[in-house]
Scaffold this motif. Sequence first.
Motif, short mmCIF file in Angstrom:
data_model
loop_
_atom_site.label_atom_id
_atom_site.label_comp_id
_atom_site.label_asym_id
_atom_site.label_seq_id
_atom_site.Cartn_x
_atom_site.Cartn_y
_atom_site.Cartn_z
N THR A 48 0.82 -1.21 0.00
CA THR A 48 0.00 0.00 0.00
C THR A 48 0.85 1.26 0.00
O THR A 48 0.44 2.30 -0.53
N GLN A 50 1.19 3.16 -3.12
CA GLN A 50 0.02 3.87 -3.65
C GLN A 50 -0.05 5.34 -3.23
O GLN A 50 -0.94 6.05 -3.66
N PRO A 67 -4.83 0.59 4.56
CA PRO A 67 -4.73 1.71 3.63
C PRO A 67 -5.04 3.06 4.28
O PRO A 67 -4.41 4.07 3.94
N ASN A 80 -5.09 -5.58 -2.11
CA ASN A 80 -6.29 -5.37 -1.31
C ASN A 80 -7.44 -6.19 -1.87
O ASN A 80 -7.59 -6.29 -3.09
N GLY A 99 -7.60 1.40 -1.61
CA GLY A 99 -6.17 1.64 -1.48
C GLY A 99 -5.93 2.91 -0.68
O GLY A 99 -6.88 3.59 -0.25
#
Length: 435
Positions: A98, A101, A147, A372, A388
Amino acid sequence: MMRSIDLRAVQPTRSELARLVPRASVDVSAASATAAELIDDVCSRGAVALLEQAERLDGVRPEHVRVHADEISAAVARLRPEVRDALEEAIDRVRAATHAQVPAGTVTDLGAGARVIQRWQPVGRVGLYVPGGKAVYPSSVVMNVVPAQVAGVSSVALASPPQRAFDGGVHPTILGAAGLLGIEEVYAMGGAGAIGAFAFGVPDLDLDPVDVITGPGNVFVAAAKRIVRATTGIDSEAGPTEILVIADGSANARLVAADLISQAEHDELAAAVLVTDSPELAEAVAVEVERLAALTTHRDRVGTSLAGPQSAIVLTRDLEDAAAFSNAYGPEHLEIQTAEPGAVLDLIDNAGAVFLGAYSPVSLGDYLAGSNHVLPTGGQSRFSSGLGAFTFLRPQQIVSYDRGALEAVAGRIVALSTAEDLPAHGAAVSARFEQ
């Protein structure tokens, strides 16, 4: 058990494919009136409404809606060692994946003294929903919480339906997973009422409204999310789970069948679809599905799912047509089990998550891949993504011009404001350069 759709003799257009894809009959709008009533009840009567809804809909009245901190600590201590180990590994893997991201901030200089800064700001507070029902989902605690934490959200609340087997409390494994992640604000509430509580707050529980609500649930949860999305952000209106497998003659029929059954296990409305250019594989998978489904623990649920209109074995002329069918479907989970999975991946545009090769089953993504598992369903992957860090981030543009930089574009601003018949816009700029 599974119906067949043969597309080898036709070449449907994109709109025709959209009508051909198998879907479960889930009408979120039909649940909207009931969901609205439950939300309004919570807004009017607060905790009393949540307790009464739990008694009526979940079959148990919790002793208290807000879970005490010592209950969470006790649940962590009671986690079976192998479950705790698996959860901790899942947390580490999802956290690592994560972090990738979170976009970096950027600065764009458009000239001397003219700068636009792009930054990503986390929302302040989120409400994370973990469903109850036919299964227990501590993995969904991980997938929702991590996240939000990686994004930098400072306030995290979690809700899960009260369980009859635990005297109206949240399932202890879910509490244990929350405790491992440091979550201290947990509520025994479920369904549309829980979504309403998150969106509008419950003063007598000291439950403040949230900025974003995420997490899957039943049709009433989806309807509630649709209702409150003008007040708070949501991830998506998640529906029954889906798996679509693109496979060719090189695939192992037993493994394909096992993967289809793994998702059919969730719910009678779960969708399991095989798309292949190999009639031999299609036949072999049909035989294996029937054999393995009879052996699985939740065989009745699996049988209903696989025999439903949302599940099918689809025959196409080639893998290009198989990819086109998949793109029209926009599956939540897409597996590619072909001799050259990368070549098929190049043809894929729409999928919540993609699993390449025989050793990347959806079950891996459900728990320990690092990806995820909260993903768009019902074709929503055509225009939205899975959960995310970005779900909890907002891009903000910061404009910083000095006098010289503004003066350099002042004439053009005045010209455009005059063309739009908004002269005060131009005047606000000109005023800065009047003697």
